[in-house]
Design an enzyme around this catalytic site. Sequence first.
Site, PDB file in Angstrom:
ATOM      1  N   GLY A 194       0.936  -1.204  -0.015  1.00  0.00           N
ATOM      2  CA  GLY A 194      -0.076  -0.024   0.016  1.00  0.00           C
ATOM      3  C   GLY A 194       1.000   1.313   0.062  1.00  0.00           C
ATOM      4  CB  VAL A 195       0.237   4.569   1.572  1.00  0.00           C
ATOM      5  CG1 VAL A 195       0.116   4.398   3.281  1.00  0.00           C
ATOM      6  CG2 VAL A 195       0.741   6.074   1.304  1.00  0.00           C
ATOM      7  CG  ASP A 196       5.150   0.829   4.692  1.00  0.00           C
ATOM      8  OD1 ASP A 196       5.262   1.103   5.903  1.00  0.00           O
ATOM      9  OD2 ASP A 196       5.803  -0.072   4.093  1.00  0.00           O
ATOM     10  CB  THR A 225      -9.434   3.755   4.885  1.00  0.00           C
ATOM     11  OG1 THR A 225      -8.693   4.449   4.024  1.00  0.00           O
ATOM     12  CG2 THR A 225      -9.758   4.541   5.839  1.00  0.00           C
ATOM     13  N   GLY A 226      -7.353   0.888   4.016  1.00  0.00           N
ATOM     14  CA  GLY A 226      -7.136   0.226   2.864  1.00  0.00           C
ATOM     15  C   GLY A 226      -6.885  -1.164   3.340  1.00  0.00           C
TER      16      GLY A 226
END
Length: 172
Positions: A31-33, A117-118
Amino acid sequence: MQIELFEGDITRFAADAIVNAANTSLLDGGGVDGAIHRAAGPELLAECRTLHGCATGQAKRTGAYRLPARYVIHTPGPIWHGGHQNEAALLQSCYTQCLRLADDSGCRSIAFPSISTGVYRFPLDLAAPIAIQTLAAFSGVCLQKATMVCFDAVTYAAYQQAVQALDDAHEA
Ligand code: AR6
């Protein structure tokens, strides 16, 4: 605290501090990480290894390396288990701890992704008001502006609705 919404990729967003929705190991995320680590370069993972993880709802700071920021603030959000395992308070704590750490570090601006929220499945319509209310309630010494960087239109709409609800409540 001034709140702004932006639709796009947080790795391209310029702010003093960029928040990472991490896991408690602070290692090997997607994800964003994953996007933040790819954009920052391998030095970020090397520094994360020295931190020995982070508890859910807490926050730790690293350098930002190739990102257009001074710091990355890593916070593991709660995994959604239906809402009865303190998820709301833990999510609020993520935002508060990141704001405090950024303010203590002399940051004037901070950018957040939509924490939990992912992959962690926290419902967006519940997460957005928690985030917006926590940002609005914070008053720091240095920190003046917080931006929610929403990766897609659905996320952006949820945060826009939460900002509108807060404005309506202030006017009532
Ligand atoms: N810029 C902004 N937002 C993004 C980006 C980006 N480049 N990429 C994804 N998002 P998630 P979580 C949005 O799953 O739910 C990781 O593996 C995404 O669309 O990244 O807190 C960690 O290591 C969503 O709206 O984080 C943990 O194991 C939001 O960022 C776990 O996932 C958060 O989605 C954390 O799960």
